[in-house]
Scaffold this motif. Structure first.
Motif, short mmCIF file in Angstrom:
data_model
loop_
_atom_site.label_atom_id
_atom_site.label_comp_id
_atom_site.label_asym_id
_atom_site.label_seq_id
_atom_site.Cartn_x
_atom_site.Cartn_y
_atom_site.Cartn_z
N THR A 211 -51.15 -1.19 34.04
CA THR A 211 -50.22 -0.11 34.36
C THR A 211 -49.43 -0.40 35.62
O THR A 211 -48.21 -0.16 35.69
CB THR A 211 -50.98 1.22 34.50
N LEU A 212 -50.10 -0.93 36.63
CA LEU A 212 -49.41 -1.27 37.87
C LEU A 212 -48.35 -2.35 37.63
O LEU A 212 -47.22 -2.24 38.12
CB LEU A 212 -50.42 -1.75 38.92
N LEU A 213 -48.71 -3.38 36.87
CA LEU A 213 -47.73 -4.42 36.57
C LEU A 213 -46.55 -3.86 35.78
O LEU A 213 -45.39 -4.23 36.02
CB LEU A 213 -48.39 -5.55 35.78
N HIS A 214 -46.84 -2.95 34.86
CA HIS A 214 -45.78 -2.32 34.07
C HIS A 214 -44.77 -1.62 34.97
O HIS A 214 -43.55 -1.73 34.77
CB HIS A 214 -46.40 -1.31 33.09
N GLN A 215 -45.25 -0.91 35.98
CA GLN A 215 -44.33 -0.21 36.88
C GLN A 215 -43.49 -1.17 37.71
O GLN A 215 -42.44 -0.79 38.23
CB GLN A 215 -45.12 0.73 37.80
N LEU A 216 -43.96 -2.39 37.84
CA LEU A 216 -43.22 -3.43 38.57
C LEU A 216 -42.34 -4.25 37.64
O LEU A 216 -41.75 -5.25 38.07
CB LEU A 216 -44.22 -4.33 39.30
N GLY A 217 -42.23 -3.82 36.39
CA GLY A 217 -41.35 -4.49 35.44
C GLY A 217 -41.95 -5.69 34.76
O GLY A 217 -41.23 -6.52 34.21
N LEU A 218 -43.29 -5.80 34.78
CA LEU A 218 -43.97 -6.97 34.23
C LEU A 218 -44.90 -6.57 33.09
O LEU A 218 -45.70 -5.66 33.23
CB LEU A 218 -44.77 -7.69 35.32
N ASP A 219 -44.78 -7.26 31.98
CA ASP A 219 -45.69 -7.08 30.85
C ASP A 219 -46.96 -7.88 31.14
O ASP A 219 -46.90 -9.12 31.27
CB ASP A 219 -45.02 -7.58 29.58
N HIS A 220 -48.09 -7.20 31.26
CA HIS A 220 -49.32 -7.90 31.65
C HIS A 220 -49.74 -8.95 30.64
O HIS A 220 -50.49 -9.88 30.98
CB HIS A 220 -50.45 -6.88 31.87
N GLU A 221 -49.29 -8.86 29.40
CA GLU A 221 -49.64 -9.86 28.40
C GLU A 221 -48.73 -11.08 28.47
O GLU A 221 -49.05 -12.14 27.93
CB GLU A 221 -49.59 -9.24 27.01
N ARG A 222 -47.59 -10.93 29.14
CA ARG A 222 -46.62 -12.03 29.23
C ARG A 222 -46.62 -12.72 30.59
O ARG A 222 -46.07 -13.81 30.72
CB ARG A 222 -45.22 -11.51 28.91
N LEU A 223 -47.21 -12.08 31.59
CA LEU A 223 -47.31 -12.70 32.90
C LEU A 223 -48.52 -13.65 32.88
O LEU A 223 -49.65 -13.26 33.15
CB LEU A 223 -47.48 -11.65 34.00
N THR A 224 -48.28 -14.90 32.53
CA THR A 224 -49.37 -15.85 32.32
C THR A 224 -49.12 -17.13 33.10
O THR A 224 -48.01 -17.43 33.54
CB THR A 224 -49.51 -16.21 30.82
N TYR A 225 -50.20 -17.89 33.23
CA TYR A 225 -50.13 -19.21 33.88
C TYR A 225 -51.10 -20.12 33.16
O TYR A 225 -52.27 -19.79 33.00
CB TYR A 225 -50.49 -19.10 35.37
N ARG A 226 -50.58 -21.28 32.74
CA ARG A 226 -51.43 -22.23 32.01
C ARG A 226 -52.22 -23.07 33.00
O ARG A 226 -51.65 -23.72 33.88
CB ARG A 226 -50.60 -23.11 31.09
N PHE A 227 -53.54 -23.07 32.80
CA PHE A 227 -54.44 -23.82 33.68
C PHE A 227 -55.58 -24.36 32.84
O PHE A 227 -56.23 -23.62 32.09
CB PHE A 227 -54.97 -22.90 34.79
N GLN A 228 -55.79 -25.66 32.92
CA GLN A 228 -56.86 -26.33 32.18
C GLN A 228 -56.82 -25.98 30.69
O GLN A 228 -57.84 -25.72 30.06
CB GLN A 228 -58.22 -25.98 32.78
#
Length: 466
Positions: free
Chosen positions: A430-447
């Motif tokens: 919810t916090l990310l949503h209010q900042l304009g970010l989809d929590h399922e799309r804010l990702t980082y590939r690692f290992q």
């Protein structure tokens, strides 16, 4: 290699890409690229380390007075996991709050007598009474709330936000941390720097901790005999060498190193200006309370948080230690509330008066709550409460959050959630949503895996939104 050179890795200070190694791109001009229109630009996270007692502050349970001293029913506890501190405790007496509650504001929210200043701004707050977490001990619980995982190694919320949105300020970091020691803090109240670390994200997304004495940031001042011009020449030579190394190896951490040198140089003037509150009016300082003039206090840090918000710091984290009241809760909770009540109310008012509250997401709360039953012996005017993750309270304000709302409900014992549960992952989504970010799309590939703050869980709680 392309995975290492994603554009967001070079946000906040670096602003670098394969075609942008010039220092001009290091000057903090990166623009936020959100998934949709944001309601908030920044976060001020007021973290009450130790776990405030929800039923002594925001979750009014007058019916417990009739049950005070009686054993909590086994049917209420169920098969819940308890800490080793009370799991084997033979008697678990129900312990009603010793503090009076009253309704305040147009919303009629119940607030404890321990928070008289907060009560006066309660119509600006969205109080969540149905938070829950699986963690029952401090370190995994704090780590869970701040990084989305109970084990160390993941990026903190502020690092994710720096990675996702970049810097708004040219002269200050995207992510700043301040720690204050509460009036009831005990020696065994550790906070680890990894809580504001970048994890596997590039290191330029790490939180910068401000100190309360000496230089606000370690190693920021020039050594004896080195003036600003000499320092500038030195950085230009180092940058040129690092750029050659980057051309050879394409290692993003080299680019990060260049950007961090540049940011540190600019912070030599921006940080002293930030921390010098001499330009604040006496009325403003008085509003934050008597400790506002004491560097390192929670009140002083709240004032600095507002100054950072004005200067474009993206994520401002305030930790206040001392809320772990296994004993002496009546006296210690009063002390802790005395530390934070007036400064928090002043911060909300100050942000609103300056037109910043609508675009600033303010969060208040700890890693879990406290048990309804007493830890140790229940005395007429003294008791303690153990950790309780099954239900606890937090509040949000500003940033498109529904003001004057009491969200969620616990059972009559304040031991289980009766309605509208909000999990740690739901809160972060919810916090990310209010900042304009989809929590399922804010990702980082690692290992070989795409990681995100909410792991593989979480949903946006629409009921919290204005």
């Amino acid at each position: 290699m392309n995975e290492l050179l994603q554009r967001r890795q070079f946000r906040c200070g670096s602003g670098l890409s394969l075609g942008g190694m010039a220092l001009a791109s290091l000057m903090g001009d990166a623009k936020a690229m959100t998934h949709f229109a944001p309601k908030a630009k920044r976060v001020i996270y007021l973290f009450m380390h130790g776990g405030p007692s929800q039923l002594d502050l925001f979750d009014h349970k007058p019916g417990l007075k009739q049950l005070h001293g009686q054993e909590i029913p086994a049917s209420v506890v169920g098969g819940q996991r308890l800490t080793g501190m009370t799991d084997k405790q033979k008697s678990k007496p129900v312990t009603a709050s010793l503090f009076n509650f009253a309704q305040h504001g147009q919303s009629g929210a119940w607030v404890s007598e321990l928070l008289p200043h907060t009560a006066m701004i309660v119509d600006e707050l969205c109080v969540i009474r149905s938070m829950h977490t699986e963690a029952i001990n401090h370190d995994p619980a704090v780590t869970y709330l701040q990084t989305g995982h109970q084990q160390p190694g993941r990026p903190s919320f502020g690092a994710w936000l720096s990675y996702g949105l970049g810097c708004e300020s040219r002269d200050l970091p995207a992510f700043v941390v301040m720690v204050s020691r509460g009036s009831a803090a005990r020696p065994a109240d550790p906070l680890y720097a990894r809580l504001w670390g970048p994890g596997f994200l590039p290191s330029n997304h790490q939180g910068v901790a401000l100190r309360s004495s000496g230089d606000p940031v370690l190693y920021l001042s020039n050594p004896s005999g080195i003036d600003s011009a000499t320092r500038r020449d030195e950085l230009d030579v180092i940058a040129a060498l690092n750029k050659k190394q980057f051309a050879l190896h394409r290692d993003p951490e080299i680019a990060t190193r260049i950007s961090q040198y540049e940011m540190a140089f600019r912070m030599q003037s921006s940080v002293p200006d930030l921390t010098d509150v001499g330009d604040e009016s006496a009325a403003t300082l008085d509003a934050y309370g008597p400790q506002a003039r004491q560097p390192g206090s929670f009140a002083a840090n709240c004032l600095l948080a507002r100054r950072m918000a004005e200067r474009g710091v993206r994520f401002i984290q305030l930790y206040h230690r001392g809320w772990d009241q296994h004993y002496n809760l009546p006296s210690d909770l009063r002390l802790q509330c005395g530390d934070v009540d007036q400064p928090v109310a002043a911060l909300i008012r100050d942000l609103k008066q300056r037109g910043l509250l609508d675009e600033t997401l303010v969060i208040w709360g700890g890693e879990f709550g406290r048990t309804t039953y007493s830890q140790g012996k229940l005395e007429p005017t003294n008791h303690g409460r153990d950790h309780h993750g099954r239900c606890f309270a937090m509040w949000l304000a500003g940033g498109g959050i529904h003001p004057g709302l009491q969200f969620g409900e616990t059972d009559d014992f304040c031991f289980n959630i009766a309605r509208d549960p909000v999990h740690v992952h739901d809160l972060n989504a919810t916090l990310l949503h209010q900042l304009g970010l989809d929590h399922e799309r804010l990702t980082y590939r690692f290992q070989g895996r795409d990681y995100r703050l909410t792991d593989v869980h979480g949903k946006v709680v629409q009921g919290l939104l204005a």
